[in-house]
Every structure is written in C-alpha cells, then in structure tokens.
Design an enzyme around this catalytic site. Structure first.
Site, PDB file in Angstrom:
ATOM      1  N   ASP A  70       0.818  -1.212   0.000  1.00 57.21           N
ATOM      2  CA  ASP A  70       0.000   0.000   0.000  1.00 57.21           C
ATOM      3  C   ASP A  70       0.854   1.267   0.000  1.00 57.21           C
ATOM      4  O   ASP A  70       0.486   2.265  -0.618  1.00 57.21           O
ATOM      5  CB  ASP A  70      -0.934  -0.002   1.206  1.00 57.21           C
ATOM      6  CG  ASP A  70      -2.139  -0.916   1.012  1.00 57.21           C
ATOM      7  OD1 ASP A  70      -2.319  -1.416  -0.122  1.00 57.21           O
ATOM      8  OD2 ASP A  70      -2.894  -1.128   1.978  1.00 57.21           O
ATOM      9  N   ASP A 140      -4.290  10.023   4.557  1.00 55.02           N
ATOM     10  CA  ASP A 140      -4.650  10.941   5.632  1.00 55.02           C
ATOM     11  C   ASP A 140      -3.604  12.023   5.839  1.00 55.02           C
ATOM     12  O   ASP A 140      -2.450  11.909   5.443  1.00 55.02           O
ATOM     13  CB  ASP A 140      -4.863  10.177   6.943  1.00 55.02           C
ATOM     14  CG  ASP A 140      -3.772   9.141   7.208  1.00 55.02           C
ATOM     15  OD1 ASP A 140      -2.595   9.515   7.178  1.00 55.02           O
ATOM     16  OD2 ASP A 140      -4.108   7.962   7.428  1.00 55.02           O
ATOM     17  N   TYR A 182      -4.780   4.682   9.491  1.00 51.90           N
ATOM     18  CA  TYR A 182      -4.640   5.311  10.801  1.00 51.90           C
ATOM     19  C   TYR A 182      -6.003   5.621  11.415  1.00 51.90           C
ATOM     20  O   TYR A 182      -6.246   5.397  12.606  1.00 51.90           O
ATOM     21  CB  TYR A 182      -3.809   6.583  10.641  1.00 51.90           C
ATOM     22  CG  TYR A 182      -3.267   7.213  11.909  1.00 51.90           C
ATOM     23  CD1 TYR A 182      -3.454   6.640  13.170  1.00 51.90           C
ATOM     24  CD2 TYR A 182      -2.534   8.404  11.831  1.00 51.90           C
ATOM     25  CE1 TYR A 182      -2.936   7.233  14.305  1.00 51.90           C
ATOM     26  CE2 TYR A 182      -2.017   9.001  12.967  1.00 51.90           C
ATOM     27  CZ  TYR A 182      -2.225   8.409  14.205  1.00 51.90           C
ATOM     28  OH  TYR A 182      -1.718   9.011  15.332  1.00 51.90           O
ATOM     29  N   PHE A 184      -8.811   4.072  11.051  1.00 54.32           N
ATOM     30  CA  PHE A 184      -9.434   2.846  11.561  1.00 54.32           C
ATOM     31  C   PHE A 184      -8.846   2.465  12.916  1.00 54.32           C
ATOM     32  O   PHE A 184      -9.567   2.085  13.843  1.00 54.32           O
ATOM     33  CB  PHE A 184      -9.238   1.713  10.560  1.00 54.32           C
ATOM     34  CG  PHE A 184      -9.769   0.381  11.030  1.00 54.32           C
ATOM     35  CD1 PHE A 184     -11.117   0.101  11.007  1.00 54.32           C
ATOM     36  CD2 PHE A 184      -8.901  -0.585  11.510  1.00 54.32           C
ATOM     37  CE1 PHE A 184     -11.612  -1.119  11.450  1.00 54.32           C
ATOM     38  CE2 PHE A 184      -9.381  -1.809  11.960  1.00 54.32           C
ATOM     39  CZ  PHE A 184     -10.737  -2.071  11.935  1.00 54.32           C
ATOM     40  N   SER A 185      -7.525   2.579  13.060  1.00 52.79           N
ATOM     41  CA  SER A 185      -6.882   2.220  14.323  1.00 52.79           C
ATOM     42  C   SER A 185      -7.310   3.143  15.452  1.00 52.79           C
ATOM     43  O   SER A 185      -7.229   2.780  16.630  1.00 52.79           O
ATOM     44  CB  SER A 185      -5.358   2.247  14.178  1.00 52.79           C
ATOM     45  OG  SER A 185      -4.875   3.566  14.061  1.00 52.79           O
ATOM     46  N   ALA A 204      -7.246   8.501  20.622  1.00 57.73           N
ATOM     47  CA  ALA A 204      -7.131   8.539  22.085  1.00 57.73           C
ATOM     48  C   ALA A 204      -7.549   9.901  22.634  1.00 57.73           C
ATOM     49  O   ALA A 204      -6.788  10.570  23.332  1.00 57.73           O
ATOM     50  CB  ALA A 204      -5.707   8.184  22.520  1.00 57.73           C
TER      51      ALA A 204
END
Length: 285
Positions: A70, A140, A182, A184-185, A204
C-alpha cells in the site's frame, strides 16, 4: 489495438521485485511495448527497463504499475495525482487494500488491461499547505503530538462553522481510502472508496466527545492548534512533512477523482475482510 504502449514502474525500496519486473519485461517484449522506471529504482536491478525522470515517466506511461504494497501504491498515486493514467498495484509480500493482484497473476492481468477488460476505481485525495508547500495525501493528514510535549489540542471547523475541540494523541483527517488505515486504528468507520468524504477522527481523545465526523467532499475543514497544545507534527500519508505550534492552523480540502486504480475482480469488502480479519460476533453464527 492494445491499450498499453508504455508501462511505468514504481518499486518498493526494499522488497525483491525482480520476478515481477522480469514478468513485465517479457510481456512488454511480446507486445512491442516500452517499460520505463525511475533511475534510482531500476538502476539497482539488472533489467532492461528504460530509466527516465519522474516527469517523463508520468507523461509517457499508458499504465503505471506499483510493485510493493500500500505504501508503494500511495507513492504511485501521488506521483500521478490529477492524471487519468490507470494504476495497477502488485502485492510483493503482505496483503494490502490498494494492490490488486499477486505476481503470478501479472502477465494475465496485463493482457486483460491491454484488451480493456478492467474497471477503474477513482480515488479521492486531500490537500493542505504546510510551510508554503502544497501537500497531497490519499490516506490521511494528521496532526500528531510530540512525545513529552503535551497533548494535541485542536479545534475543528468544517465549512467555516466551529464544531469541536479535541485534546488527543492525534487528530486525523482521512479520505475514504484512508478509513482502513490510521483512522481505523483510532476507532473511525470503514468507508467504501466509492464514497467521496472527509473523515475527522481523534486518536485517544481525552474528552467526553470522541466521535468521528464524516463531511462531504465539497466542505473544507480547518484545524487550529490551541494555546493549550504542544508542538504537533504534520504527517502526510505517514511521513512527517512539517510542524505546527499553538496558534497555527491548517485547512484541508478534497480532490475528488485524483487517481484511478485498476480493478479486475476483487471488491473492497473482500479485501477489507481479509486484511482486517473481519469475522463478526461468534453469537451470530
């Protein structure tokens, strides 16, 4: 008449691409096609691909092939951003979302593309300006806290309307393509690449509001670094491209249809299930 007269190559910096390149060169020789590559990439491999600069390759290629994963595909897409040239991704190792085929399918796939037997999946990009330089991302753009320098305090203003302030490890602005990266995480939604949307996701978040925003592609979004924030890194598709300090701001806009990815059979949902190991709840079976 076949579609492919010239093939451009973009290579993973470390993975072994010799077998794939040899397959492309044999196929091209049988069709009378030319294979181009970047000098610093094809120069490290014993092959007959013609070394040219990036601008010449972008201008001349009828098909661009990204050999790697990717990350290589994202680099290929940025190289071709705004041009109609189709991009084929070939897996060299781990399964990805953007790469379409494995090396053993390469010759057959090139023949199918040459015969116009393929479909195009347009991919939206996002853009911003950092330190006077224009940046393009297909996954992103993220404002990320610097370890030891406090949280990322960021206000989010879509389409000129202040909406939310986040205190978080990072604030991510993603495309639908980047919804499986990123974003999604950090708990963001999975979004089909056919949906042209901008996602804003806090990683977070230290606040009662930690939900993602989904904005239409025709609305820009401005991120302002708050006075309470530490110094933030600006990551563009995972690479640090600059820094912002309290009081600085960054505006992200969409670029619909910025790249054209070749599809010859797989669906986004099949790739997502395999890559993310989506099984669902045991109680549902």
């Amino acid at each position: 008449m076949g579609m492919i007269g010239t093939v451009g190559l973009v290579l993973h910096p470390r993975r072994d691409s010799k077998q794939a390149i040899d397959t492309i060169l044999r196929w091209a020789a049988g069709k009378g096609a030319t294979v181009l590559g970047l000098p610093e990439e094809v120069g490290r491999i014993d092959c007959t691909a013609v070394p040219v600069d990036a601008a010449s390759m972008v201008e001349r290629a009828d098909l661009m092939v990204g050999l790697g994963g990717d990350g290589t595909m994202l680099r290929t897409m940025r190289l071709l951003a705004g041009r109609p040239t189709p991009i084929l991704g070939v897996n060299l190792g781990r399964l990805g979302f953007l790469a379409e085929i494995d090396v053993d399918e390469l010759s057959e796939t090139l023949s199918a593309i040459d015969a116009h037997e393929y479909s195009i999946e347009p991919r939206m990009a996002i853009r911003c300006t950092v330190a006077g330089a224009s940046m393009t991302a297909f996954n992103d753009i993220a404002l990320v806290r610097t370890p030891g320098d406090g949280l990322a305090g960021v206000s989010v203003t879509p389409s000129g309307s202040p909406f939310v302030r986040y205190a978080a490890d990072a604030v991510i602005v993603a495309t639908s393509t980047g919804s499986t990266a990123y974003s999604f995480s950090a708990g963001g939604p999975i979004v089909s690449p056919r949906v042209e949307a901008i996602l804003v996701v806090a990683a977070a978040a230290h606040s009662s509001f930690n939900r993602a925003l989904v904005l239409p592609a025709d609305e820009e979004v401005t991120l302002q670094v708050l006075s309470s924030s530490g110094r933030l890194a600006v990551e563009v598709d995972g690479a640090v491209m600059g820094h912002l300090c309290p009081g600085d701001s960054l505006t992200v806009t969409a670029w619909p249809g910025a790249a054209n990815v070749v599809r010859v059979g797989t669906t986004f949902y099949e790739r997502a299930r395999r890559k993310l190991r989506v099984d669902g709840s045991a109680e549902a079976y």
